[in-house]
Structures are given as structure tokens and as C-alpha cells.
Scaffold this motif. Structure first.
Motif, PDB file in Angstrom:
ATOM      1  N   LYS A 265       0.943  -1.156  -0.012  1.00 31.54           N
ATOM      2  CA  LYS A 265      -0.174  -0.047   0.077  1.00 31.54           C
ATOM      3  C   LYS A 265       0.832   1.113  -0.100  1.00 31.54           C
ATOM      4  CE  LYS A 265      -3.831   0.291   2.790  1.00 31.54           C
ATOM      5  NZ  LYS A 265      -4.647   0.444   3.939  1.00 31.54           N
ATOM      6  N   PHE A 266       0.654   2.111  -1.012  1.00 32.54           N
ATOM      7  CA  PHE A 266       1.444   3.328  -1.013  1.00 32.54           C
ATOM      8  C   PHE A 266       0.525   4.711  -0.563  1.00 32.54           C
ATOM      9  CE2 PHE A 266       2.456   0.695  -4.601  1.00 32.54           C
ATOM     10  CZ  PHE A 266       4.012   0.226  -4.216  1.00 32.54           C
ATOM     11  N   ASP A 267       1.309   5.762  -0.205  1.00 28.40           N
ATOM     12  CA  ASP A 267       0.716   6.920   0.134  1.00 28.40           C
ATOM     13  C   ASP A 267       0.659   7.742  -1.408  1.00 28.40           C
ATOM     14  OD1 ASP A 267       3.264   8.285  -0.323  1.00 28.40           O
ATOM     15  OD2 ASP A 267       3.687   8.451   1.486  1.00 28.40           O
ATOM     16  N   THR A 268       0.187   8.961  -1.172  1.00 27.15           N
ATOM     17  CA  THR A 268      -0.076   9.879  -2.416  1.00 27.15           C
ATOM     18  C   THR A 268       1.468   9.850  -3.161  1.00 27.15           C
ATOM     19  OG1 THR A 268      -0.062  11.958  -1.207  1.00 27.15           O
ATOM     20  CG2 THR A 268      -2.156  10.751  -1.695  1.00 27.15           C
ATOM     21  N   ASN A 269       2.538   9.881  -2.566  1.00 31.09           N
ATOM     22  CA  ASN A 269       3.953  10.181  -3.122  1.00 31.09           C
ATOM     23  C   ASN A 269       4.444   9.034  -3.647  1.00 31.09           C
ATOM     24  OD1 ASN A 269       3.910  13.129  -2.624  1.00 31.09           O
ATOM     25  ND2 ASN A 269       4.380  12.736  -0.490  1.00 31.09           N
ATOM     26  N   GLY A 270       3.873   7.684  -3.711  1.00 31.03           N
ATOM     27  CA  GLY A 270       4.312   6.614  -3.952  1.00 31.03           C
ATOM     28  C   GLY A 270       5.123   5.895  -2.990  1.00 31.03           C
ATOM     29  N   GLU A 271       5.299   6.506  -1.681  1.00 28.28           N
ATOM     30  CA  GLU A 271       5.951   5.863  -0.622  1.00 28.28           C
ATOM     31  C   GLU A 271       5.272   4.525   0.012  1.00 28.28           C
ATOM     32  OE1 GLU A 271       9.356   6.394  -0.029  1.00 28.28           O
ATOM     33  OE2 GLU A 271       9.166   7.822  -1.552  1.00 28.28           O
ATOM     34  N   ILE A 272       5.597   3.467   0.684  1.00 29.53           N
ATOM     35  CA  ILE A 272       5.332   2.309   0.956  1.00 29.53           C
ATOM     36  C   ILE A 272       4.793   2.747   2.518  1.00 29.53           C
ATOM     37  CG2 ILE A 272       5.472   0.088   2.058  1.00 29.53           C
ATOM     38  CD1 ILE A 272       7.544  -0.552  -0.177  1.00 29.53           C
ATOM     39  N   LEU A 273       3.347   2.557   2.604  1.00 32.88           N
ATOM     40  CA  LEU A 273       2.674   2.710   3.698  1.00 32.88           C
ATOM     41  C   LEU A 273       2.490   1.333   4.649  1.00 32.88           C
ATOM     42  CD1 LEU A 273      -0.347   4.929   2.950  1.00 32.88           C
ATOM     43  CD2 LEU A 273       1.673   5.612   4.378  1.00 32.88           C
ATOM     44  N   GLU A 274       2.300   0.383   4.007  1.00 32.54           N
ATOM     45  CA  GLU A 274       2.210  -1.081   4.652  1.00 32.54           C
ATOM     46  C   GLU A 274       2.558  -2.098   3.586  1.00 32.54           C
ATOM     47  OE1 GLU A 274      -1.514  -1.953   6.964  1.00 32.54           O
ATOM     48  OE2 GLU A 274      -2.151   0.102   6.224  1.00 32.54           O
ATOM     49  N   LYS A 275       2.870  -3.252   4.005  1.00 34.82           N
ATOM     50  CA  LYS A 275       3.370  -4.299   3.055  1.00 34.82           C
ATOM     51  C   LYS A 275       2.947  -5.654   3.719  1.00 34.82           C
ATOM     52  CE  LYS A 275       7.857  -3.939   5.248  1.00 34.82           C
ATOM     53  NZ  LYS A 275       9.314  -3.579   5.122  1.00 34.82           N
ATOM     54  N   VAL A 276       2.860  -6.693   2.929  1.00 26.20           N
ATOM     55  CA  VAL A 276       2.683  -7.969   3.257  1.00 26.20           C
ATOM     56  C   VAL A 276       3.792  -8.637   2.475  1.00 26.20           C
ATOM     57  CG1 VAL A 276       1.387 -10.021   3.085  1.00 26.20           C
ATOM     58  CG2 VAL A 276       0.204  -8.071   3.509  1.00 26.20           C
ATOM     59  N   GLU A 277       4.866  -9.153   3.364  1.00 28.40           N
ATOM     60  CA  GLU A 277       5.952  -9.957   2.503  1.00 28.40           C
ATOM     61  C   GLU A 277       5.678 -11.493   2.480  1.00 28.40           C
ATOM     62  OE1 GLU A 277      10.004  -7.730   3.974  1.00 28.40           O
ATOM     63  OE2 GLU A 277       8.798  -8.327   5.618  1.00 28.40           O
ATOM     64  N   ARG A 278       6.463 -11.738   1.380  1.00 24.57           N
ATOM     65  CA  ARG A 278       6.354 -13.374   1.281  1.00 24.57           C
ATOM     66  C   ARG A 278       7.224 -13.730   2.266  1.00 24.57           C
ATOM     67  NH1 ARG A 278       9.582 -16.695  -2.593  1.00 24.57           N
ATOM     68  NH2 ARG A 278       8.676 -18.723  -2.222  1.00 24.57           N
ATOM     69  N   GLU A 279       6.415 -15.191   3.126  1.00 16.69           N
ATOM     70  CA  GLU A 279       7.049 -15.432   4.262  1.00 16.69           C
ATOM     71  C   GLU A 279       8.401 -16.023   3.849  1.00 16.69           C
ATOM     72  OE1 GLU A 279       4.162 -18.456   5.364  1.00 16.69           O
ATOM     73  OE2 GLU A 279       2.853 -16.754   6.114  1.00 16.69           O
ATOM     74  N   THR A 280       8.785 -16.435   2.635  1.00 13.77           N
ATOM     75  CA  THR A 280      10.351 -17.025   2.623  1.00 13.77           C
ATOM     76  C   THR A 280      11.367 -16.038   2.588  1.00 13.77           C
ATOM     77  OG1 THR A 280       9.127 -18.800   1.278  1.00 13.77           O
ATOM     78  CG2 THR A 280      11.325 -18.702   1.115  1.00 13.77           C
ATOM     79  N   TYR A 281      10.952 -14.721   2.375  1.00 11.58           N
ATOM     80  CA  TYR A 281      12.070 -13.850   2.156  1.00 11.58           C
ATOM     81  C   TYR A 281      11.541 -12.500   3.283  1.00 11.58           C
ATOM     82  CZ  TYR A 281      13.850 -16.315  -1.951  1.00 11.58           C
ATOM     83  OH  TYR A 281      14.117 -17.215  -2.745  1.00 11.58           O
ATOM     84  N   SER A 282      12.747 -11.895   3.633  1.00 15.36           N
ATOM     85  CA  SER A 282      12.575 -10.753   4.026  1.00 15.36           C
ATOM     86  C   SER A 282      13.485  -9.697   3.360  1.00 15.36           C
ATOM     87  CB  SER A 282      12.740 -10.579   5.615  1.00 15.36           C
ATOM     88  OG  SER A 282      12.557  -9.173   6.115  1.00 15.36           O
ATOM     89  N   TYR A 283      12.755  -8.820   2.501  1.00 18.17           N
ATOM     90  CA  TYR A 283      13.674  -8.155   1.398  1.00 18.17           C
ATOM     91  C   TYR A 283      13.585  -6.718   1.533  1.00 18.17           C
ATOM     92  CZ  TYR A 283      15.463  -6.236  -3.048  1.00 18.17           C
ATOM     93  OH  TYR A 283      15.894  -5.562  -3.977  1.00 18.17           O
ATOM     94  N   ASN A 284      14.717  -6.061   1.565  1.00 19.29           N
ATOM     95  CA  ASN A 284      14.437  -4.651   1.551  1.00 19.29           C
ATOM     96  C   ASN A 284      15.081  -3.889   0.400  1.00 19.29           C
ATOM     97  OD1 ASN A 284      13.438  -4.350   4.438  1.00 19.29           O
ATOM     98  ND2 ASN A 284      15.696  -4.613   5.216  1.00 19.29           N
ATOM     99  N   GLN A 285      14.101  -2.805  -0.211  1.00 14.72           N
ATOM    100  CA  GLN A 285      14.403  -2.292  -1.238  1.00 14.72           C
ATOM    101  C   GLN A 285      15.784  -1.619  -1.318  1.00 14.72           C
ATOM    102  OE1 GLN A 285      11.185  -0.547  -4.023  1.00 14.72           O
ATOM    103  NE2 GLN A 285      10.348  -0.748  -1.790  1.00 14.72           N
ATOM    104  N   GLY A 286      16.815  -1.573  -2.208  1.00 14.50           N
ATOM    105  CA  GLY A 286      17.909  -0.970  -2.377  1.00 14.50           C
ATOM    106  C   GLY A 286      17.751   0.371  -2.647  1.00 14.50           C
TER     107      GLY A 286
END
Length: 286
Positions: A265-286
Motif C-alpha cells: 500500500k502506497f501513500d500519495t507520493n508513492g512511498e510504502i505505507l504497509e506491506k505483506v511480505e512473502r514469508e520465505t523472504y525478508s527483502y528491503n529495497q535498495g
């Protein structure tokens, strides 16, 4: 399995298999130093792409969004070329939910490329039969027409084995179709001529399934279109339209292909507000 509720809809991601496709093709003209910061790439320049159907439970109906890679539908050469490391385990996923293929009422096909449509049919002995025998299957009329009459380019992804056994189950629409109250399929073109997205609105709650117009979180930039797209300029305009629509309403965006996020889920600027990650991974955007 990851689950979430959006309004009166419950979403569960099933295990539909995985491909590893060329990163350059998946990001088109975008230089690798840019896209590789957003999405991991292996030594063969391939990126991991899930093919995981979403089970949507809504108003007493059990609905699949796309169908996965299926089983025994690709040969060894295709497995190698498409990086298929894992085929579907839909039956296991459904069993964990105390369901079976017979319980699926509807299958919503955003488009009918092999990595979305192989799971529509299954082997029964030496015959291919419907994988979801009690389901009505929806896709755009444009997509259904090309599926059955592919051109010199699209015949590599529209396979008779994925449509002939289920043609009696298929229902089509032209521009849009309300499947259930608040749940629409909308023909966008772009990735394929018949490509559609899925939009669900329940008062203030909203999800948009962009399918292959935005196959992963790394494709959020409206200008990042796939080399696979038949009409990339259309993809760009449709993505811009539906990203703007969703940003204003704080919509959830759901994914079939993303190996790291199920929904964002993003805000009006396209920044991430909420997320559901795939359980196998925990990945942070570079």
C-alpha cells in the motif's frame, strides 16, 4: 501461506510454482544498474518470478486470480529456458485450507500467457482435462481470440494445451465485467492486447491487481515497461492511470509474480505505507 483481508474480501496466496526470467527483458530499456537496485538478479541475469495464484474468498464464492504453472506442462528445454525450478503445488495449498480444486467457483484470468495459464489444465492419464472442473473462467474477448489464433510471435506463449480442454468453461467480456459487487475485471491491453487488471472496492477498502503491467514491486515506476509487452506505451499510460487512482485512495496493490512482496500500500507520493511480505523472504529495497 500469506493471507490478508481487504473489506469483505479474504486473499490467500497459493503455491503455483516459479520461473526465472531474463532481467533485461523484464525491465525493457531500463539500464541494469537501475533495476538491479530494486530487484535481485542471479549470475545468469535472471530474476525470480513466482507464479502464485491468489485465492479470493468473497460473498461465499471461491475465486482464483490466474492459475499458476501447473504440473508436467513444460518440457525440459522449456524448464531450462524459463528457469522453472518448481511447479505448482496447488492441491497441497488447497488441502491446507480444507479445500479442493472442485471448490473453486471462478477463475479470473488477467491474460493467458503460459506462465499464467498452464494451471488451467492438468494431466489425467494421457489426457489433459480441466484443472478446476466446476469453475467459470473469465478473460477478455480479445485475449481469448488471440489465445486460439496466436500470431507468429504470440504462438510461443499461447498454447493449445492450455485452452482446448477448458473452452466450454470460458466466458468473455469486451471492456469490463463486474464479477461480483465491487469486483471488476478491466481490459487494459498493454502487456498483451487482451490484458486485464482486477479492481475490488468495498467502501473505503480497495485492492488493484495490476497483473503484468506491474508484475513486481520494482516495476512501480510508470515508465518501467517490459520488453515482453506487445504495446509498451499503452502499458505506461494504463499503469500511470491506475497508480494515480490507487495512490489517492491508499489502495493495496497485489502481486502474482513478486518473489518478495505479496501486497503493498502506497501513500500519495508513492512511498510504502504497509506491506505483506512473502514469508520465505525478508527483502528491503535498495
Amino acid at each position: 501461506m500469506e493471507m490478508m483481508e481487504i473489506g469483505r474480501a479474504k486473499l490467500t496466496w497459493l503455491n503455483g510454482g516459479v520461473t526465472h526470467m531474463d532481467g533485461g527483458a523484464m525491465f525493457g530499456v531500463v539500464p541494469k544498474p537501475l533495476w538491479s537496485k530494486k530487484y535481485p538478479v542471479n549470475e545468469k541475469n535472471q530474476i525470480e518470478l513466482r507464479t502464485d495464484p491468489i485465492l479470493l474468498e468473497l460473498d461465499g464464492k471461491k475465486i482464483l486470480i490466474d492459475s499458476g504453472m501447473g504440473n508436467g506442462k513444460v518440457n525440459e528445454k522449456q524448464k531450462r529456458n524459463f528457469g522453472v525450478k518448481e511447479e505448482s503445488s496447488i492441491d497441497l495449498s488447497l488441502t491446507k485450507l480444507e479445500l479442493s480444486r472442485d471448490d473453486i467457483d471462478l477463475v479470473l484470468m488477467t491474460h493467458l500467457h503460459f506462465d499464467h495459464a498452464c494451471g488451467l489444465t492438468m494431466w489425467q492419464g494421457e489426457d489433459l482435462v480441466p484443472a478446476f472442473p466446476n469453475a467459470e473462467i473469465y478473460t477478455s474477448s480479445t485475449e481469448w481470440q488471440e489465445m486460439r489464433n496466436p500470431n507468429i510471435r504470440s504462438k510461443n506463449t499461447y498454447w493449445e494445451s492450455n485452452w482446448k480442454p477448458i473452452e466450454h468453461q470460458v466466458h468473455t467480456y469486451e471492456d469490463s465485467k463486474e464479477i461480483l459487487p465491487g469486483l471488476q475485471m478491466i481490459h487494459t491491453s498493454g502487456h498483451s492486447d487482451g490484458h486485464s487488471i482486477i479492481v475490488f472496492e468495498d467502501e473505503e477498502e480497495l485492492f488493484i491487481h495490476m497483473a503484468d503491467i506491474m508484475p513486481t514491486h520494482a516495476h512501480q515506476n510508470v515508465l518501467w515497461a517490459l520488453a515482453y509487452d506487445d504495446f509498451p506505451v499503452t502499458s505506461v499510460h494504463e499503469k500511470q492511470k491506475w497508480m494515480n487512482y490507487g495512490y489517492e485512495r491508499k489502495a493495496w496493490y497485489t502481486f502474482y509474480h513478486d518473489a518478495y512482496y505479496r501486497a503493498l500500500k502506497f501513500d500519495t507520493n508513492g512511498e510504502i505505507l504497509e506491506k505483506v511480505e512473502r514469508e520465505t523472504y525478508s527483502y528491503n529495497q535498495g
